[in-house]
Design a protein around this motif. Structure first.
Motif, PDB file in Angstrom:
ATOM      1  N   PHE A  94     -30.420 -38.809  19.574  1.00  0.00           N
ATOM      2  CA  PHE A  94     -29.695 -38.000  18.598  1.00  0.00           C
ATOM      3  C   PHE A  94     -30.657 -37.094  17.822  1.00  0.00           C
ATOM      4  O   PHE A  94     -30.355 -35.933  17.566  1.00  0.00           O
TER       5      PHE A  94
ATOM      6  N   LEU B  92     -33.349 -35.815  18.851  1.00  0.00           N
ATOM      7  CA  LEU B  92     -33.739 -34.684  19.702  1.00  0.00           C
ATOM      8  C   LEU B  92     -32.665 -33.598  19.662  1.00  0.00           C
ATOM      9  O   LEU B  92     -32.967 -32.407  19.683  1.00  0.00           O
ATOM     10  N   LEU B  93     -31.416 -34.049  19.571  1.00  0.00           N
ATOM     11  CA  LEU B  93     -30.310 -33.092  19.482  1.00  0.00           C
ATOM     12  C   LEU B  93     -30.358 -32.356  18.135  1.00  0.00           C
ATOM     13  O   LEU B  93     -30.135 -31.142  18.078  1.00  0.00           O
TER      14      LEU B  93
ATOM     15  N   LYS C  70     -32.237 -29.213  17.814  1.00  0.00           N
ATOM     16  CA  LYS C  70     -31.708 -28.001  18.464  1.00  0.00           C
ATOM     17  C   LYS C  70     -30.551 -27.373  17.686  1.00  0.00           C
ATOM     18  O   LYS C  70     -29.916 -26.453  18.164  1.00  0.00           O
ATOM     19  N   THR C  71     -30.259 -27.895  16.509  1.00  0.00           N
ATOM     20  CA  THR C  71     -29.047 -27.448  15.809  1.00  0.00           C
ATOM     21  C   THR C  71     -29.277 -26.299  14.837  1.00  0.00           C
ATOM     22  O   THR C  71     -28.406 -26.021  14.018  1.00  0.00           O
TER      23      THR C  71
ATOM     24  N   PRO D 254     -28.975 -23.063  15.148  1.00  0.00           N
ATOM     25  CA  PRO D 254     -27.953 -22.008  15.098  1.00  0.00           C
ATOM     26  C   PRO D 254     -26.730 -22.337  14.239  1.00  0.00           C
ATOM     27  O   PRO D 254     -26.037 -21.427  13.794  1.00  0.00           O
ATOM     28  N   ILE D 255     -26.459 -23.613  14.000  1.00  0.00           N
ATOM     29  CA  ILE D 255     -25.268 -23.953  13.192  1.00  0.00           C
ATOM     30  C   ILE D 255     -25.656 -24.499  11.810  1.00  0.00           C
ATOM     31  O   ILE D 255     -24.805 -24.959  11.059  1.00  0.00           O
ATOM     32  N   GLY D 256     -26.914 -24.460  11.479  1.00  0.00           N
ATOM     33  CA  GLY D 256     -27.360 -24.980  10.182  1.00  0.00           C
ATOM     34  C   GLY D 256     -27.577 -26.480  10.269  1.00  0.00           C
ATOM     35  O   GLY D 256     -27.391 -27.083  11.324  1.00  0.00           O
ATOM     36  N   ARG D 257     -27.933 -27.079   9.140  1.00  0.00           N
ATOM     37  CA  ARG D 257     -28.212 -28.527   9.126  1.00  0.00           C
ATOM     38  C   ARG D 257     -27.025 -29.320   9.684  1.00  0.00           C
ATOM     39  O   ARG D 257     -25.889 -29.100   9.271  1.00  0.00           O
ATOM     40  N   LEU D 258     -27.300 -30.224  10.607  1.00  0.00           N
ATOM     41  CA  LEU D 258     -26.220 -30.964  11.269  1.00  0.00           C
ATOM     42  C   LEU D 258     -25.568 -31.962  10.311  1.00  0.00           C
ATOM     43  O   LEU D 258     -26.243 -32.779   9.699  1.00  0.00           O
ATOM     44  N   GLU D 259     -24.248 -31.861  10.171  1.00  0.00           N
ATOM     45  CA  GLU D 259     -23.521 -32.750   9.265  1.00  0.00           C
ATOM     46  C   GLU D 259     -22.857 -33.897  10.024  1.00  0.00           C
ATOM     47  O   GLU D 259     -22.868 -35.025   9.570  1.00  0.00           O
TER      48      GLU D 259
ATOM     49  N   VAL E 207     -21.391 -35.199  14.273  1.00  0.00           N
ATOM     50  CA  VAL E 207     -21.124 -34.958  15.696  1.00  0.00           C
ATOM     51  C   VAL E 207     -20.103 -35.992  16.145  1.00  0.00           C
ATOM     52  O   VAL E 207     -20.194 -37.165  15.765  1.00  0.00           O
TER      53      VAL E 207
END
Lengths: 143, 286
Positions: free
Chosen positions: B55, B57-58, B61-62, B64-69, B71
Motif C-alpha cells: 500500500f 508503494l501505491l 504514486k498518488t 496526481p490526486i493529492g494526499r491519499l485519503e 482507497v
C-alpha cells in the motif's frame, strides 16, 4: 416555443461533440471489439458530466485516452496501473476475489478504476463528483 | 498511557468493530512506514505486513490526486477499504454485501474517536510530571507519584503518610491538589463537538457561508452557554479540514433529529467534503 427549445438542445449537443474531437485522443482499437466500443461511447458521455476530468480506457491491444490536462497522463497512468497491481496483491492475501473496481480518493481528486471483461476503465474526477453514478453508468447492461 | 496500552486500546476497538458488524472479517492499523500498529485477532501479520508495504508503494504514486485519503478495492467476494487517520492507515475488509456506509461510519468515526481519546489520555499523563517538578519538596518525585496513584484507592495509606511527615503540612496539601488534578471536569469554556452527516443545501437565495443545523443541537448549545453569544460554528471534517461559518436551524421539520447538517456547495468545497460525509461541529463561544 417547443420547437425553439429543441433546436437549442441540438446546437449544444453538436458543440460538445466538436469540443470532444479537439481533445487529445489516441486510439488504435480493434474493429470488432464491441465492449470497447460501447465503453468508449459511454465514457464520451460521462466526460461531459460536471466534475469528470478525463478517462483512460484500455484493453490488451487498444487504448483511448481523454484528459482535460494531457500533461498529467503519465502520472495518472502509473497510479492506475499500480492500483490494479496492488488490488491483485490484496486479493490474494485477503481473499477478496476478482477485483471489480477500485476507488482512490485523494485530497484534490479521485480515480475510479473498473474492470469490464478484458477492458480496464479509469475515470478521473473532482472530489465532489458522484462516483457511484459513474460506476453504475459504465457497468449498466454491458455484455 | 504507555504505547502498549495504546495498542491494546486500539486492538480492542478493532475487535469490537468485528463484533458489532460480523460482515467485517479483518481490520488492522498500520503506520505510514508500513509498520503494523494494531490488528484484530483474526488478522495475521503475514498477510497484513506485506499488504501495508504494498500500500505504501501505491501511496508514493498518488501525487496526481493529492494526499491519499482512502482507497476501496471491490472484489467479487469481499471489499477492502483503507482510510487515512492522521499518521496511520486503517484497513477494513468486509463482505461485498455489507453496507459500505455502515462500515465507513464505524471505521471513520469510532476508530479516530478512540485514537483521539487515547492520545489525549497519553498527553494528560505526560503533562503530570512537570507540575510536580514546579513544587520542590523533600519527598522524591517517584514516591510522590506512587502516592498520587494510590491516593484515590487507599485512604489509609495517606493517613499513614501524614503521620510520617507530620513536620510539614505541605505533602498533605500536595496529595489533595493532585487528587483534584486527576479528576476530569469538562470545562465550560471548551465546547464539545457534535457529529453530523452532511446534506447538500442548494438554492438561489441560500447564503454560501451559512449551514443549517438540527434545532435540538442549537437549543442544547444555547442552554449550555446561556449568557454567551453564539453566532458561528466550527466545522471539522474527519480528515482535519476546518472552517468557521454562520448557522441557522434546519427549516424542514422532517429532517429534524436525524443528525444532519445542511451545507452549501461552497462550504463543501472549502472543507473538501461532500454529501453523506461526517463532520464534527462545535459552537464558537464568545
Amino acid at each position: 416555443m417547443a420547437r425553439k427549445k429543441r433546436s437549442r438542445t441540438e446546437t449544444v449537443a453538436k458543440m460538445v461533440m466538436e469540443n470532444e474531437a479537439t481533445l487529445p485522443t489516441i486510439s488504435a482499437c480493434l474493429a470488432e471489439d464491441t465492449t470497447f466500443k460501447s465503453l468508449r461511447i459511454r465514457l464520451a458521455e460521462i466526460s461531459q458530466q460536471e466534475g469528470v476530468t478525463g478517462h483512460i480506457l484500455r484493453n490488451g491491444t487498444s487504448a483511448a485516452i481523454n484528459l482535460k490536462d494531457p500533461s498529467s497522463l503519465m502520472g495518472f497512468a502509473l497510479l492506475c496501473s499500480h492500483a490494479v497491481d496492488t488490488g491483485h496483491e490484496f486479493s490474494e492475501s485477503f481473499n477478496l476475489g476478482q477485483i471489480e473496481n477500485i476507488l482512490l480518493e485523494g485530497k484534490n481528486a479521485k480515480v475510479l478504476c473498473i474492470a469490464v471483461g478484458k477492458c480496464v476503465v479509469n475515470v478521473f474526477m473532482e472530489k465532489t463528483a458522484d462516483h457511484t453514478q459513474i460506476l453504475d453508468r459504465i457497468c449498466a447492461n454491458l455484455d | 498511557m504507555s504505547t502498549g496500552a495504546r495498542v491494546f486500546a486500539v486492538q480492542s476497538v478493532l475487535n469490537e468493530i468485528k463484533n458489532i458488524s460480523p460482515e467485517v472479517s479483518n481490520t488492522f492499523l498500520f503506520a505510514v512506514n508500513g509498520e503494523i500498529l494494531a490488528k484484530d485477532d483474526d488478522t495475521s501479520l503475514l498477510s497484513a505486513g506485506p499488504a501495508a508495504k504494498a500500500f505504501n508503494l501505491l501511496v508514493e504514486k498518488t501525487e496526481p490526486i493529492g494526499r491519499l485519503e482512502s482507497v476501496t478495492f471491490c472484489g467479487s467476494h469481499q471489499r477492502m477499504n483503507i482510510s487515512r487517520m492522521k499518521d496511520s492507515y486503517l484497513a477494513t475488509i468486509a463482505s461485498k454485501e455489507s453496507s459500505p456506509r455502515r462500515a465507513e461510519t464505524l471505521t471513520r468515526v469510532l476508530v479516530p474517536a478512540i485514537l483521539r481519546l487515547v492520545d489525549n489520555l497519553q498527553l494528560a499523563t505526560e503533562q503530570e510530571p512537570p507540575i510536580e517538578l514546579n513544587e520542590p519538596d523533600p519527598i522524591s518525585p517517584n514516591t510522590q507519584t506512587s502516592e498520587t496513584q494510590e491516593a484515590s484507592e487507599n485512604d489509609e495509606d495517606i493517613s499513614t503518610d501524614d503521620t510520617d511527615k507530620s513536620e510539614s503540612a505541605e505533602p498533605n496539601l500536595n496529595v489533595g491538589q493532585h487528587e483534584s488534578e486527576l479528576e476530569y471536569e469538562p470545562s465550560p469554556e471548551e465546547p464539545s463537538a457534535t457529529q453530523f452527516i452532511i446534506e447538500h443545501l442548494g438554492g438561489l437565495l441560500i447564503p454560501p457561508d451559512t449551514v443549517r443545523i438540527d434545532n435540538a443541537a442549537i437549543l442544547q448549545w444555547k442552554e449550555l452557554y446561556e449568557d454567551r453569544e453564539l453566532n458561528e460554528v466550527e466545522v471539522e471534517t474527519l480528515s482535519g479540514e476546518k472552517t468557521r461559518c454562520k448557522f441557522k436551524p434546519i427549516k424542514d421539520s422532517k429532517l429534524e433529529g436525524k443528525g444532519l447538517i445542511q451545507m452549501p456547495q461552497k462550504l463543501q468545497i472549502t472543507l473538501q467534503t461532500s454529501q453523506g460525509e461526517l463532520v464534527m461541529v462545535k459552537p464558537v463561544v464568545r
